[in-house]
Design an enzyme around this catalytic site. Structure first.
Site, PDB file in Angstrom:
ATOM      1  N   CYS A  54       1.084  -1.325   0.269  1.00 47.63           N
ATOM      2  CA  CYS A  54       0.161   0.409   0.348  1.00 47.63           C
ATOM      3  C   CYS A  54       0.794   1.262   0.610  1.00 47.63           C
ATOM      4  O   CYS A  54       1.691   0.977   0.387  1.00 47.63           O
ATOM      5  CB  CYS A  54      -1.439   0.431   0.940  1.00 47.63           C
ATOM      6  N   GLU A  56       0.524   3.955   2.028  1.00 48.60           N
ATOM      7  CA  GLU A  56       1.183   3.715   3.116  1.00 48.60           C
ATOM      8  C   GLU A  56       2.366   3.843   3.476  1.00 48.60           C
ATOM      9  O   GLU A  56       2.833   4.065   4.477  1.00 48.60           O
ATOM     10  CB  GLU A  56      -0.444   3.807   4.071  1.00 48.60           C
ATOM     11  N   CYS A  87      -6.606   0.913   4.457  1.00 51.22           N
ATOM     12  CA  CYS A  87      -7.532  -0.095   4.833  1.00 51.22           C
ATOM     13  C   CYS A  87      -6.849  -0.428   6.356  1.00 51.22           C
ATOM     14  O   CYS A  87      -6.346   0.001   7.066  1.00 51.22           O
ATOM     15  CB  CYS A  87      -6.395  -1.731   3.933  1.00 51.22           C
ATOM     16  N   CYS A  90      -2.757  -0.573   6.827  1.00 45.80           N
ATOM     17  CA  CYS A  90      -1.961   0.445   7.124  1.00 45.80           C
ATOM     18  C   CYS A  90      -2.760   1.424   8.137  1.00 45.80           C
ATOM     19  O   CYS A  90      -2.201   1.861   8.724  1.00 45.80           O
ATOM     20  CB  CYS A  90      -2.644   0.809   5.857  1.00 45.80           C
TER      21      CYS A  90
HETATM   22  N1  THU Z   1      -4.566   0.868  -0.968  1.00 49.97           N
HETATM   23  C1  THU Z   1      -4.232   1.058  -0.684  1.00 49.97           C
HETATM   24  O1  THU Z   1      -2.513   1.938  -1.034  1.00 49.97           O
HETATM   25  N2  THU Z   1      -3.692   1.958   0.194  1.00 49.97           N
HETATM   26  C2  THU Z   1      -4.668   1.765   0.726  1.00 49.97           C
HETATM   27  O2  THU Z   1      -5.055   2.303   2.094  1.00 49.97           O
HETATM   28  C3  THU Z   1      -5.698   0.973   0.484  1.00 49.97           C
HETATM   29  C4  THU Z   1      -5.557  -0.010  -0.903  1.00 49.97           C
HETATM   30  C5  THU Z   1      -4.180   0.001  -2.701  1.00 49.97           C
HETATM   31  C6  THU Z   1      -3.721  -1.756  -2.641  1.00 49.97           C
HETATM   32  C7  THU Z   1      -3.835  -2.242  -3.734  1.00 49.97           C
HETATM   33  O3  THU Z   1      -2.598  -1.691  -4.877  1.00 49.97           O
HETATM   34  C8  THU Z   1      -4.943  -1.124  -4.549  1.00 49.97           C
HETATM   35  O4  THU Z   1      -4.939   0.353  -3.539  1.00 49.97           O
HETATM   36  C9  THU Z   1      -6.331  -1.679  -4.717  1.00 49.97           C
HETATM   37  O5  THU Z   1      -6.554  -2.352  -3.089  1.00 49.97           O
END
Ligand code: THU
Length: 132
Positions: A54, A56, A87, A90
């Site tokens: 992610c 973050e 998510c 994170c």
């Molecule tokens: N994703 C993030 O980078 N941060 C979050 O807090 C939620 C999800 C990304 C992970 C994945 O690459 C894409 O978003 C779809 O889930």
């Protein structure tokens, strides 16, 4: 430019570099360290899907390498109409270096945004204090 707009600009630059060929969902994150410095990150996906990272988490790596150990403000930017909520994983990652009242700015490509404190996103959390 306001500090929040500076964070938004850095998040958009990071988001534009996101490697998200599988989800097509590009995310940018900016963290303010205890020093005041800003650290940006984007999501980095992988053909072996669970190895994806992610935005973050990418930004947190930069914060630690940059010598900061606390964070005081977070901004995350996602696609679409709704402010991006982090998510669960994170939320836990951010909690490690933040405090209950750390502001988290949730932003979207459309301009919709809101700000919540970490405690609102992660009530009854298990964190560093839980071990003492
Ligand atoms: N994703 C993030 O980078 N941060 C979050 O807090 C939620 C999800 C990304 C992970 C994945 O690459 C894409 O978003 C779809 O889930």
């Amino acid at each position: 430019m306001s500090e929040k707009n500076r964070m938004l600009t850095l998040a958009a630059q990071a988001r534009d570099r996101a490697y998200a060929p599988y989800s097509g969902f590009q995310v940018g994150a900016v963290l303010r360290g205890g020093s005041g410095r800003l650290y940006a990150g984007c999501n980095v996906e992988n053909a072996a899907y669970p190895q994806s990272q992610c935005a973050e988490a990418t930004a947190l790596g930069g914060l630690i390498v940059g010598g900061d150990t606390r964070l005081t403000e977070v901004l995350i930017l996602g696609p679409g109409d709704k402010p991006l909520v982090p998510c669960g994983g994170c939320r836990q990652r951010l909690l490690e270096f933040a405090t209950a009242d750390t502001p988290i700015h949730l932003c979207s490509e459309s301009g919709a945004h809101t700000t919540l404190i970490l405690a609102a996103l992660m009530p009854h959390a298990f964190g560093p204090d839980s071990l003492s």
